[in-house]
Design a protein around this motif. Structure first.
Motif, PDB file in Angstrom:
ATOM      1  N   ALA A 254    -100.535   9.043  30.626  1.00 38.31           N
ATOM      2  CA  ALA A 254     -99.597   8.237  29.847  1.00 38.31           C
ATOM      3  C   ALA A 254     -99.703   6.745  30.194  1.00 38.31           C
ATOM      4  O   ALA A 254     -99.343   5.891  29.390  1.00 38.31           O
ATOM      5  CB  ALA A 254     -98.167   8.714  30.077  1.00 38.31           C
ATOM      6  N   HIS A 255    -100.199   6.444  31.387  1.00 35.46           N
ATOM      7  CA  HIS A 255    -100.323   5.047  31.818  1.00 35.46           C
ATOM      8  C   HIS A 255    -101.775   4.591  31.848  1.00 35.46           C
ATOM      9  O   HIS A 255    -102.130   3.645  32.544  1.00 35.46           O
ATOM     10  CB  HIS A 255     -99.681   4.875  33.199  1.00 35.46           C
ATOM     11  N   ALA A 256    -102.612   5.241  31.066  1.00 35.22           N
ATOM     12  CA  ALA A 256    -104.047   4.952  31.063  1.00 35.22           C
ATOM     13  C   ALA A 256    -104.367   3.542  30.584  1.00 35.22           C
ATOM     14  O   ALA A 256    -105.412   3.003  30.937  1.00 35.22           O
ATOM     15  CB  ALA A 256    -104.792   5.977  30.208  1.00 35.22           C
ATOM     16  N   ARG A 257    -103.503   2.923  29.826  1.00 33.38           N
ATOM     17  CA  ARG A 257    -103.774   1.573  29.308  1.00 33.38           C
ATOM     18  C   ARG A 257    -103.094   0.480  30.133  1.00 33.38           C
ATOM     19  O   ARG A 257    -103.170  -0.689  29.780  1.00 33.38           O
ATOM     20  CB  ARG A 257    -103.328   1.467  27.841  1.00 33.38           C
ATOM     21  N   ASP A 258    -102.440   0.877  31.222  1.00 37.04           N
ATOM     22  CA  ASP A 258    -101.761  -0.103  32.070  1.00 37.04           C
ATOM     23  C   ASP A 258    -102.768  -0.925  32.869  1.00 37.04           C
ATOM     24  O   ASP A 258    -103.922  -0.541  33.030  1.00 37.04           O
ATOM     25  CB  ASP A 258    -100.820   0.602  33.053  1.00 37.04           C
ATOM     26  N   GLN A 259    -102.282  -2.030  33.402  1.00 36.93           N
ATOM     27  CA  GLN A 259    -103.083  -2.859  34.298  1.00 36.93           C
ATOM     28  C   GLN A 259    -103.329  -2.104  35.601  1.00 36.93           C
ATOM     29  O   GLN A 259    -102.544  -1.223  35.969  1.00 36.93           O
ATOM     30  CB  GLN A 259    -102.354  -4.173  34.585  1.00 36.93           C
ATOM     31  N   PRO A 260    -104.393  -2.439  36.331  1.00 37.89           N
ATOM     32  CA  PRO A 260    -104.732  -1.698  37.547  1.00 37.89           C
ATOM     33  C   PRO A 260    -103.593  -1.549  38.547  1.00 37.89           C
ATOM     34  O   PRO A 260    -103.375  -0.451  39.060  1.00 37.89           O
ATOM     35  CB  PRO A 260    -105.875  -2.525  38.139  1.00 37.89           C
TER      36      PRO A 260
END
Length: 185
Positions: free
Chosen positions: A81-87
């Motif tokens: 679900a957080h695959a597109r978040d910043q590192p």
């Protein structure tokens, strides 16, 4: 008087040329950081894709390990679900997933039939290779971020970075102390 004008024009030309060179280096380094993050993302996605197969394989042999399997599924869903978040934001979810995965693999050692299953052995091998590739991609990414951040923060390139909006990037590090520890034999 003309010699002074020529010298001033040469200085201005050198400064403009330096500005263009620094700007282009920033663009190249930022692109390299983005590309190396893509390498990490590919491997993390591969790990996410392998986990459902692992859960199904283990579930058939270790039915009473449902809590551990559910923890792995929950951690995978949160990470996906957080695959597109910043590192920096994604890091905690991926560490939780890695911990849950390690827990399942450790518990699987208690099941001789499962350890002998070819499908499980293949999945375990693929996951191990994926973890190795994640570690290599992480090192590559962090090296590129280090070089880029050094340029963003050092003079005179920090002036160019400030003017054109180049900002420091986050590292992608292991936060889990168990994963960072030296293996014991």
């Amino acid at each position: 008087m003309t010699a002074v004008i020529v010298v001033a024009m040469v200085l201005v030309l050198v400064l403009l040329l330096s500005l263009v060179v620094m700007y282009n280096r920033f663009v190249r380094q930022r692109t390299l950081v983005d590309e190396s993050w893509g390498g990490i993302d590919v491997e993390l996605t591969r790990r996410h894709d392998l986990i459902p197969r692992l859960v199904e394989t283990v579930r058939g042999y270790a039915a009473h390990e449902q809590a551990v399997l559910q923890q792995l599924v929950t951690a995978r869903e949160a990470a996906a679900a957080h695959a597109r978040d910043q590192p920096a934001r994604r890091q905690g979810y991926e560490d939780s997933l890695g911990g849950a995965l390690a827990s399942v693999l450790v518990r699987a050692e208690a099941y001789p039939d499962l350890k002998a299953n070819q499908g499980f052995l293949q999945l375990q091998h693929e996951l191990t290779n994926t973890e190795d590739r994640i570690a290599a991609a992480r090192r590559f990414y962090n090296g590129n971020v280090r070089a880029y951040n050094t340029r963003v923060r050092t003079f005179p390139s920090n002036v160019v970075a400030g003017v054109f909006g180049f900002e420091a990037r986050d590292f992608f590090e292991l936060l889990d102390p168990v994963a960072r520890a030296v293996p014991r034999f």
